[in-house]
Design a protein around this motif. Structure first.
Motif, PDB file in Angstrom:
ATOM      1  N   GLU A   1      -1.541   9.178  10.449  1.00  0.00           N
ATOM      2  CA  GLU A   1      -2.005  10.527  10.128  1.00  0.00           C
ATOM      3  C   GLU A   1      -3.450  10.720  10.577  1.00  0.00           C
TER       4      GLU A   1
ATOM      5  N   ARG B   1      -1.005   4.766   6.987  1.00  0.00           N
ATOM      6  CA  ARG B   1      -1.714   6.045   6.896  1.00  0.00           C
ATOM      7  C   ARG B   1      -2.558   6.319   8.142  1.00  0.00           C
TER       8      ARG B   1
ATOM      9  N   ILE C   1      -9.417   3.355   5.856  1.00  0.00           N
ATOM     10  CA  ILE C   1      -8.546   2.667   4.885  1.00  0.00           C
ATOM     11  C   ILE C   1      -9.209   1.473   4.204  1.00  0.00           C
TER      12      ILE C   1
END
Length: 296
Positions: A53, A50, A37
């Motif tokens: 995931e 995120r 990220i």
């Protein structure tokens, strides 16, 4: 790795005294998160979310460890003024069920010691060293890393205690039983005088100490010779047996916490295993209402 992540690791080392293995694990977790990220100091809440995931295929314990590392980083970033918000609320919180360590009974312990003592009956240095190691693991409840890294000065001659440096560089005093003292005295007499190491259990070569991997191998080989399943034996299993058998013998949980070097007694409660029947009997015989119920 971003400068912010490097500063966080430096803080862990300098202010909290984090061990090298801990720092390496944090570094991996932070680097992998930034790979997914970007710079954590600038990542917004959506980007942090995120990660759930990204970590979807990992075990819950791995996710919990990674999330813990990031929560600490974000708290540090806020304290340093690099962030105005703390996005750690977007991190996953897997439910963990911490399993009890494998339990080793009194018969298995007796068989292990009988084998170690029989092999150390002579003056074979390797056999005497192994007996001393087993005595410290089960007799004093030390971690594998604590045992192998003991300096010579940690065990004064004939002193009934050890000075142990545990996790985070914290020191504690650990009682040393008469059996362990005798085994250590024998090992000191046979320890190679030419070793450049200042450790109680020096490495075969160099100034280092016996490795944890080698200790693990020695214990499993001893278990096999004692007729036990080697898969059941490890330094941690002996440490757990030390705590469990103390509690079975009536030791106070706080005392066991101190001996194990646990900062939080909750760790000791999870780590130890006490037979449920013994707990029921303890309440029935020791609780103030027990005698009253018997007399009514």
């Amino acid at each position: 790795m971003s400068p912010a992540a490097e500063a966080f690791l430096a803080m862990l080392a300098a202010e909290r005294g984090a061990a090298p293995n801990t720092l390496a694990a944090y570094a991996r977790d932070l680097a992998q998160a930034e790979e997914a990220i970007g710079d954590l100091a600038a990542a917004d809440r959506a980007a942090v979310a995120r990660l759930a995931e990204v970590w979807a295929g990992l075990a819950p314990s791995s996710v919990a460890r990674k999330a813990s590392a990031l929560r600490q980083f974000f708290a540090f970033a806020c304290d340093e003024g690099w962030r105005r918000d703390d996005p750690s609320g977007a991190l996953p919180r897997p439910r963990l069920r911490r399993p009890l360590p494998r339990l080793l009974g009194h018969e298995a312990i007796a068989a292990l010691f009988a084998q170690a003592e029989a092999e150390a009956a002579g003056d074979d240095p390797a056999a005497v060293r192994l007996l001393a190691l087993v005595e410290l693991l089960y007799g004093s409840g030390l971690r594998a890393s604590e045992v192998v890294s003991l300096p010579l000065a940690a065990a004064p001659r004939d002193a009934p205690f050890l000075t142990v440096t545990g996790k985070g560089g914290t020191s504690r005093m650990v009682p040393l039983g008469s059996r362990a003292r005798a085994a250590l005295a024998r090992w000191r007499a046979l320890r190679p005088a030419t070793s450049p190491s200042r450790h109680l259990f020096p490495a075969a070569r160099g100034a280092g100490h016996l490795s944890r991997v080698r200790l693990f191998q020695l214990l499993r080989a001893l278990a096999a010779r004692a007729g036990l399943d080697p898969a059941r034996i490890s330094p941690h299993v002996l440490r757990h047996a030390f705590a469990t058998h103390l509690l079975e013998g009536g030791a106070d949980l706080r005392a066991v916490q101190m001996l194990l070097g646990h900062a939080d007694i909750a760790t000791t409660q999870i780590y130890t295993h006490v037979d449920a029947a013994r707990l029921v009997a303890l309440v029935n015989t020791r609780h103030p209402l027990a005698s009253r119920a018997a007399s009514d």
